[in-house]
Design an enzyme around this catalytic site. Structure first.
Site, mmCIF file in Angstrom:
data_model
loop_
_atom_site.group_PDB
_atom_site.id
_atom_site.type_symbol
_atom_site.label_atom_id
_atom_site.label_comp_id
_atom_site.label_asym_id
_atom_site.label_seq_id
_atom_site.Cartn_x
_atom_site.Cartn_y
_atom_site.Cartn_z
ATOM 1 N N ASP A 11 0.881 -1.175 0.000
ATOM 2 C CA ASP A 11 0.000 0.000 0.000
ATOM 3 C C ASP A 11 0.909 1.213 0.000
ATOM 4 O O ASP A 11 1.504 1.558 1.015
ATOM 5 C CB ASP A 11 -0.895 -0.022 1.247
ATOM 6 C CG ASP A 11 -1.674 1.286 1.434
ATOM 7 O OD1 ASP A 11 -1.661 2.136 0.520
ATOM 8 O OD2 ASP A 11 -2.282 1.450 2.505
ATOM 9 N N GLU A 152 -7.488 0.566 -4.140
ATOM 10 C CA GLU A 152 -7.420 0.526 -2.676
ATOM 11 C C GLU A 152 -8.729 0.090 -2.013
ATOM 12 O O GLU A 152 -8.703 -0.764 -1.124
ATOM 13 C CB GLU A 152 -6.918 1.870 -2.140
ATOM 14 C CG GLU A 152 -5.425 2.021 -2.426
ATOM 15 C CD GLU A 152 -4.866 3.419 -2.304
ATOM 16 O OE1 GLU A 152 -5.578 4.316 -1.810
ATOM 17 O OE2 GLU A 152 -3.706 3.625 -2.704
HETATM 18 N N1 LIG Z 1 -5.877 9.218 15.243
HETATM 19 C C1 LIG Z 1 -5.996 9.922 14.117
HETATM 20 N N2 LIG Z 1 -6.815 10.996 14.042
HETATM 21 C C2 LIG Z 1 -6.930 11.717 12.916
HETATM 22 N N3 LIG Z 1 -6.243 11.447 11.794
HETATM 23 C C3 LIG Z 1 -5.414 10.395 11.809
HETATM 24 C C4 LIG Z 1 -5.248 9.578 12.949
HETATM 25 N N4 LIG Z 1 -4.364 8.596 12.643
HETATM 26 C C5 LIG Z 1 -3.996 8.798 11.388
HETATM 27 N N5 LIG Z 1 -4.609 9.872 10.862
HETATM 28 C C6 LIG Z 1 -4.433 10.457 9.542
HETATM 29 O O1 LIG Z 1 -4.620 9.450 8.580
HETATM 30 C C7 LIG Z 1 -3.824 9.754 7.418
HETATM 31 C C8 LIG Z 1 -3.042 8.546 7.058
HETATM 32 O O2 LIG Z 1 -3.939 7.520 6.731
HETATM 33 P P1 LIG Z 1 -3.515 6.363 5.740
HETATM 34 O O3 LIG Z 1 -2.254 5.748 6.205
HETATM 35 O O4 LIG Z 1 -4.690 5.503 5.568
HETATM 36 O O5 LIG Z 1 -3.293 7.243 4.442
HETATM 37 P P2 LIG Z 1 -2.329 7.017 3.214
HETATM 38 O O6 LIG Z 1 -2.421 5.592 2.822
HETATM 39 O O7 LIG Z 1 -1.015 7.569 3.530
HETATM 40 O O8 LIG Z 1 -2.973 7.962 2.144
HETATM 41 P P3 LIG Z 1 -3.763 7.651 0.777
HETATM 42 O O9 LIG Z 1 -4.453 6.352 0.961
HETATM 43 O O10 LIG Z 1 -4.689 8.800 0.677
HETATM 44 O O11 LIG Z 1 -2.738 7.655 -0.263
HETATM 45 C C9 LIG Z 1 -2.934 10.913 7.806
HETATM 46 O O12 LIG Z 1 -3.445 12.118 7.266
HETATM 47 C C10 LIG Z 1 -3.010 10.925 9.321
HETATM 48 O O13 LIG Z 1 -2.801 12.215 9.856
HETATM 49 MG MG LIG Z 2 -4.037 4.603 1.835
#
Ligand SMILES: Nc1ncnc2c1ncn2[C@@H]1O[C@H](COP(=O)(O)OP(=O)(O)OP(=O)(O)O)[C@@H](O)[C@H]1O
Ligand SMILES: [Mg+2]
Length: 505
Positions: A11, A152
């Site tokens: 991912d 995704e």
């Molecule tokens: N406890 C929390 N409260 C609010 N936001 C959170 C929390 N934990 C993580 N996030 C937010 O979640 C996001 C990361 O999520 P995730 O890892 O699913 O995204 P990603 O895979 O990096 O992004 P994308 O899928 O959009 O490419 C970040 O913006 C982070 O700040």
């Molecule tokens: Mg993601």
């Protein structure tokens, strides 16, 4: 035929990336990185003697903002985007992503105790052809064979649906760090069928951070501080503090942020209510897209059996509250919403592996049917008003998809035809993106010779064109669209050498 290397699911996230592999018991497992973390920040820090990826790089962002790259996923498929280090080395988005993948690959090799040379990589459902190709290329540049790019939300549903034999009609709301996707699918007898999908590749936790940064910055200025967005260092510091405050507001109703610049230090208080108010228009955008997807699927909430939340940003209480009041249903969220996509990628990787090696599957048979997120068409001359876009494959068409249009040559001894390929579903050419123009060779005939042009989306939603000469009823070949937004073969080879030479840690 047995192979040496492992096949992993990746991912590749805007803010965090994760890797998973199918475990012996038929359950996908997260592979921890060398720091023991389940997810790795998608951040790269260039130093003159080394390149850091992950938590160390993220921590250094405020110290060395000019040598730190974050959120590169937003630039995938953008042919003009470049990152230049303070040492004057430039990188394309594919190359930055390749550095992240290289680090993930090496961590997986440490964990698995053997080489990793193949992968399935996930992409937002709403990624277009150029961004999908760029993602595939990033994997190739990092030294991996990329068998599939998987949507995704489909991955999230795969991981979720494995344990839920008959989930029925599921709406997946996936709000990550940089992108938003919403997908409606049927999960029945281990068949995963996507009905409709939509999204915004520029909407995610990053935008919530930006809104909070604005709020904090204006309060800081009201109290006599300088504009923190004027300077790269104070901006990066503000970004880090805003993200931490956002996370804090997920669990507590009020938090404090200490900001300091140009000799002014202030403690600024912000409440969850204020945060929710300042980001309400972002949340509404996800709500509107959710409504559109339901409409596209021809469904109403009463037809939806489950609402599944994926992506780290769905931890924000406002998301659950909005979705529960909107759907009138209790929503479900994966235990670790930031890992579920990688777990689904590992399931798909396992299916590919079984296919390639003929080994016995650890899972009962699974069928995955996905749809196109973008319409595919061509520009044609409209009778009265210039050019118009003719949609050949509509959005939400089952993939792989193929559609044929017939043309006739206009001149004697014409040796080629020119086909422009568009992405989007509007008739007005200014609302669609021309992703390529393809010159296709044809045998020389008198004018009026019939030629069939077939547009196709393969399973990864990359675009192909096939031309059939109807005079002889022979295929003249299949052509990949030469996408204007991607690297060519020679550029990719050079990039692979460049990335191989860089040591990442
Ligand atoms: N406890 C929390 N409260 C609010 N936001 C959170 C929390 N934990 C993580 N996030 C937010 O979640 C996001 C990361 O999520 P995730 O890892 O699913 O995204 P990603 O895979 O990096 O992004 P994308 O899928 O959009 O490419 C970040 O913006 C982070 O700040
Ligand atoms: Mg993601």
């Amino acid at each position: 035929m047995p192979r040496l290397g492992h096949l992993i699911g990746i991912d590749l996230g805007t803010t965090y990336s994760a890797v998973a592999v199918m475990g012996e018991l038929g359950r996908p497992e997260i592979i921890t990185n060398r720091e023991g973390e389940n997810i790795t920040p998608s951040v790269v820090l260039f130093q003159s003697d080394s390149t850091l990826v992950g938590t160390m790089a993220k921590r250094s962002a405020a110290m060395a903002p000019l040598d730190t790259v974050q959120f590169v996923k937003r630039a995938m498929g953008d042919p003009s985007w470049r990152f230049e280090t303070t040492d004057g080395v430039t990188f394309r988005p594919e190359e930055i992503s390749a550095l992240i993948i290289k680090r993930l690959k090496e961590d997986a090799e440490l964990h698995l105790g053997g080489p990793v040379d193949q992968a399935v990589i996930t992409v937002p459902a709403y990624f277009d052809d150029g961004a999908r190709r760029a993602t595939k290329d990033a994997g190739t540049i990092a030294g991996l064979t990329v068998h599939r790019v998987l949507n995704e939300p489909t991955a999230a549903a795969l991981a979720y649906g494995l344990n839920t034999a008959d989930a029925g009609t599921v709406l997946v709301y996936d709000l990550g760090g940089g992108t938003f996707d919403v997908t409606v699918m049927r999960i029945e007898n281990r068949e995963f069928t996507t009905i409709a999908t939509n999204g915004d590749r520029n909407l995610g936790g990053f935008d919530w951070d930006n809104a909070l940064m604005q709020l904090l910055n204006s309060r800081f200025q009201e109290q006599g501080g300088p504009d923190l967005l004027d300077d790269d260092h104070t901006e990066a510091d503000l970004r880090e503090k805003a993200e931490n405050a956002k996370r804090a507001l997920t669990t507590i109703a009020k938090t404090k942020v200490v900001l300091s610049a140009a000799g002014v230090t202030k403690t600024i208080e912000v409440s969850r209510e204020e945060f929710e108010e300042t980001t309400s228009s972002l949340l509404s955008r996800t709500r509107d897209l959710t409504a559109i997807v339901l409409e596209d699927a021809g469904l109403s909430w009463s037809d939806v059996d489950r609402v599944l939340l994926a992506g780290g940003s769905t931890r924000m209480p406002m998301v659950r509250t909005m979705m529960e009041s909107f759907s009138g249903k209790q929503v479900e969220r994966a235990v670790n919403p930031d890992e579920v996509v990688a777990l689904g990628a590992a399931v798909q990787a396992h299916l590919v592996d079984v296919d390639l090696t003929g080994t016995k599957s650890a899972l009962p048979a699974i069928i995955i049917r996905d749809v196109t997120s973008q319409g595919l068409g061509t520009l044609a001359r409209a009778d009265t008003h210039g050019m118009e876009n003719v949609v050949i494959i509509a959005p939400n068409t089952r993939i792989p998809a193929k559609h044929t249009s017939s043309f006739r040559t206009v001149a004697d001894n014409q040796t080629e035809i020119r086909v422009s390929v568009t992405q989007g579903d509007d008739a007005d050419p200014s609302f669609v993106k021309v992703i390529g123009e393809q010159i296709l060779p044809i045998p020389s005939y008198p004018a009026g010779a019939p030629v069939d042009v077939t547009f196709a989306y393969d399973i990864d939603q990359t675009v192909f064109i096939e031309v059939t000469d109807l005079t002889t009823n022979r295929s003249l070949g299949t052509f990949e669209v030469h996408d204007v937004s991607n690297m060519d073969g020679a550029e990719k080879d050079l990039a692979a050498d460049k990335i191989r030479a860089l040591e990442v840690s």
